[in-house]
Design a protein around this motif. Structure first.
Motif, PDB file in Angstrom:
ATOM      1  N   ASN A  37       0.638  -1.295  -0.069  1.00 17.06           N
ATOM      2  CA  ASN A  37       0.149  -0.053   0.448  1.00 17.06           C
ATOM      3  C   ASN A  37       0.983   1.508   0.009  1.00 17.06           C
ATOM      4  O   ASN A  37       2.062   1.182  -0.253  1.00 17.06           O
ATOM      5  N   ALA A  38      -0.402   2.910   0.609  1.00 18.14           N
ATOM      6  CA  ALA A  38       0.790   3.657  -0.019  1.00 18.14           C
ATOM      7  C   ALA A  38       2.288   3.618   1.303  1.00 18.14           C
ATOM      8  O   ALA A  38       3.229   3.757   0.766  1.00 18.14           O
ATOM      9  N   ALA A  39       1.939   3.626   2.466  1.00 18.34           N
ATOM     10  CA  ALA A  39       2.556   3.494   3.407  1.00 18.34           C
ATOM     11  C   ALA A  39       3.847   1.989   3.184  1.00 18.34           C
ATOM     12  O   ALA A  39       5.699   2.402   3.538  1.00 18.34           O
ATOM     13  N   MET A  40       3.740   1.340   2.501  1.00 15.83           N
ATOM     14  CA  MET A  40       4.692   0.495   2.256  1.00 15.83           C
ATOM     15  C   MET A  40       5.848   0.804   1.115  1.00 15.83           C
ATOM     16  O   MET A  40       6.730   1.207   1.140  1.00 15.83           O
ATOM     17  N   TRP A  41       4.720   1.688   0.231  1.00 19.65           N
ATOM     18  CA  TRP A  41       5.797   2.390  -0.656  1.00 19.65           C
ATOM     19  C   TRP A  41       6.024   3.318  -0.210  1.00 19.65           C
ATOM     20  O   TRP A  41       7.868   3.774  -0.385  1.00 19.65           O
ATOM     21  N   ARG A  42       5.895   3.985   0.523  1.00 19.30           N
ATOM     22  CA  ARG A  42       7.224   5.366   1.195  1.00 19.30           C
ATOM     23  C   ARG A  42       8.067   4.886   2.605  1.00 19.30           C
ATOM     24  O   ARG A  42       8.888   5.269   2.200  1.00 19.30           O
ATOM     25  N   LYS A  43       7.546   3.653   3.080  1.00 21.51           N
ATOM     26  CA  LYS A  43       8.705   3.162   3.935  1.00 21.51           C
ATOM     27  C   LYS A  43       9.957   2.489   2.767  1.00 21.51           C
ATOM     28  O   LYS A  43      11.002   2.432   3.258  1.00 21.51           O
ATOM     29  N   ALA A  44       9.937   2.005   1.850  1.00 22.37           N
ATOM     30  CA  ALA A  44      10.244   1.002   0.766  1.00 22.37           C
ATOM     31  C   ALA A  44      11.665   2.566   0.080  1.00 22.37           C
ATOM     32  O   ALA A  44      13.079   2.537   0.424  1.00 22.37           O
ATOM     33  N   SER A  45      10.653   3.534   0.010  1.00 18.53           N
ATOM     34  CA  SER A  45      11.675   4.757  -0.925  1.00 18.53           C
ATOM     35  C   SER A  45      12.225   5.643   0.705  1.00 18.53           C
ATOM     36  O   SER A  45      13.389   6.137  -0.296  1.00 18.53           O
ATOM     37  N   PHE A  46      12.433   5.236   1.440  1.00 16.09           N
ATOM     38  CA  PHE A  46      12.876   6.003   2.912  1.00 16.09           C
ATOM     39  C   PHE A  46      14.444   5.222   3.015  1.00 16.09           C
ATOM     40  O   PHE A  46      15.293   5.319   2.803  1.00 16.09           O
ATOM     41  N   PHE A  47      14.621   3.385   2.338  1.00 17.17           N
ATOM     42  CA  PHE A  47      15.755   2.956   3.196  1.00 17.17           C
ATOM     43  C   PHE A  47      16.362   3.263   0.956  1.00 17.17           C
ATOM     44  O   PHE A  47      17.456   3.305   1.179  1.00 17.17           O
ATOM     45  N   LEU A  48      15.993   3.389   0.310  1.00 14.96           N
ATOM     46  CA  LEU A  48      16.161   2.854  -0.938  1.00 14.96           C
ATOM     47  C   LEU A  48      16.725   4.384  -0.808  1.00 14.96           C
ATOM     48  O   LEU A  48      18.134   4.168  -1.441  1.00 14.96           O
ATOM     49  N   ILE A  49      16.355   5.635  -0.870  1.00 15.66           N
ATOM     50  CA  ILE A  49      16.705   6.648  -0.558  1.00 15.66           C
ATOM     51  C   ILE A  49      17.586   7.017   0.456  1.00 15.66           C
ATOM     52  O   ILE A  49      19.014   7.610  -0.425  1.00 15.66           O
ATOM     53  N   GLY A  50      18.018   6.750   1.375  1.00 15.05           N
ATOM     54  CA  GLY A  50      18.526   6.635   2.364  1.00 15.05           C
ATOM     55  C   GLY A  50      20.001   6.068   1.854  1.00 15.05           C
ATOM     56  O   GLY A  50      21.002   6.618   2.532  1.00 15.05           O
ATOM     57  N   TYR A  51      19.705   5.075   1.825  1.00 17.37           N
ATOM     58  CA  TYR A  51      21.174   3.933   1.275  1.00 17.37           C
ATOM     59  C   TYR A  51      21.315   5.254   0.235  1.00 17.37           C
ATOM     60  O   TYR A  51      22.958   4.922   0.945  1.00 17.37           O
ATOM     61  N   ALA A  52      21.141   5.072  -1.139  1.00 17.66           N
ATOM     62  CA  ALA A  52      22.000   5.732  -1.884  1.00 17.66           C
ATOM     63  C   ALA A  52      22.449   7.929  -1.119  1.00 17.66           C
ATOM     64  O   ALA A  52      23.218   7.877  -1.747  1.00 17.66           O
TER      65      ALA A  52
END
Length: 381
Positions: A37-52
């Motif tokens: 859902n939207a919360a899952m996409w936000r969480k995935a984005s947080f970790f991927l953007i944070g890593y980059a």
């Protein structure tokens, strides 16, 4: 001819069909998709953007030695969190109803320096089917000869101290994965008793190409752009992977290697005398189920019971379906194992290691090797 390991549902348990029907009804009645859902996409984005972002900041060469050292450690933790929160769901096909989205999310596993193809064999197929069965589930073979999680394994004098030295070994798990584990697993003829002798040609290319790319970005490029000595870069790389390995190792072990979980052995015919779903309830445990922090960072792996029963359901929904699973388990007289906090789960794992480091081996009933039949149906893998 060797026996074939099968789950024999002698009691014709209705547990899984019942809990599956109730979970399916939850999604239908609430008009909710079982995917992200939207919360899952936000969480995935947080970790991927944070890593980059962390990787980019380190390579910017704008910070002091100790700041970059700290960022390297956090980068390793973010890699583990990507594995939990993004790769894991993608590789199980639970992120989206679209296959290409799942493949894309699953390929984030390359950011850990790990191979998604071999993971799907060792984890999705072998571990999820034959959980905690000695000789089949290689996840309980942490460091053969050093760490004893298999009750059948011979007891060695040093096992008496394994509750102390095993935790530092977890810190080396990620380094082993990057340089050794994927290659060893890929070229083994069998994983457990799963036939692993043949792979598509493209997977050979992906294995070696992805490793070379990872080595370039984390070992060669930093040498070219950073004003650091080789040994300072080596320390940063090692500490990044120590942080990653420690997070990965601790979280994964708290699901199946704690007090109360079974390590069942096949009977004399090579059969497990219970249904597959019942077997999962006896070999799997949750930890910190009420912790929003654990749920956010561990990607639902703190609710491994729900994950093992419904790996095709995105982990963002595990808190919602956990009451259904727990109530149904109790209704059928099945265990629902959980440690209320992360700390209590760690202590339970410590005590189990201590116990297995002292108890004499339990010998199997079968006198011949047990092979796995590929005909055995396993729901939702």
């Amino acid at each position: 001819m060797s026996a074939q390991l099968k789950f024999k549902d002698r009691t014709r348990s209705q547990f899984f069909s019942t809990v599956r029907k109730r979970v399916d009804a939850y999604f239908v009645e609430n008009g909710v998709s079982s995917n992200a859902n939207a919360a899952m996409w936000r969480k995935a984005s947080f970790f991927l953007i944070g890593y980059a972002t962390l990787y980019g900041l380190i390579l910017s060469n704008q910070f002091g030695l100790w700041t970059m050292f700290g960022m390297a450690i956090v980068l390793g933790m973010f890699a583990a969190f990507i594995g939990f929160n993004v790769s894991h769901d993608g590789l199980h096909g639970s992120f989206s109803s679209r296959g290409w989205v799942n493949r894309l999310m699953g390929n984030s596993f390359y950011l850990l320096g790990a191979n998604p193809y071999i993971w799907k064999i060792t984890h999705n197929i072998v571990h999820h089917t034959y959980t905690n069965i000695p000789g089949h589930d290689e996840d309980i073979e942490l460091a053969p000869g050093l760490v004893r999680l298999d009750p059948q394994e011979d007891l060695k004098p040093w096992h008496r101290f394994q509750q102390w030295y095993t935790f530092p070994l977890y810190a080396l798990a990620s380094l082993s994965w990057v340089f050794r584990k994927d290659f060893v697993k890929f070229f083994k003829n069998q994983i457990g008793h799963h036939d692993n002798s043949s792979h598509p040609r493209q997977e050979y290319v992906k294995l070696f190409a992805s490793k070379i790319i990872y080595y370039f970005f984390f070992l060669i490029l930093p040498v070219l752009v950073l004003d650091l000595t080789w040994w300072q870069l080596a320390v940063g790389f090692i500490m990044m992977h120590i942080a990653e390995g420690l997070v990965l190792g601790l979280v994964f072990q708290l699901a199946h290697a704690v007090e109360g979980t079974d390590f069942p052995m096949p009977d004399e015919r090579g059969d497990i005398q219970e249904a597959w779903a019942v077997h999962q309830m006896r070999t799997t445990a949750n930890f910190a189920p009420d912790s929003a922090t654990a749920a956010f960072f561990c990607g639902g792996l703190n609710r491994q019971i729900e994950h093992h029963l419904f790996p095709k359901v995105c982990h963002i929904h595990y808190p919602a379906i956990s009451k259904i699973v727990k109530d149904t388990a109790h209704e059928f007289g099945l265990p629902y194992l959980e440690n209320r906090t992360f700390g209590s789960a760690l202590l339970s794992h410590f005590r189990l290691l201590r116990t297995l480091g002292r108890t004499q081996p339990v010998r199997p009933l079968v006198a011949q090797p047990v092979a796995v039949t590929q005909q055995e149906p396993v729901p939702f893998l």
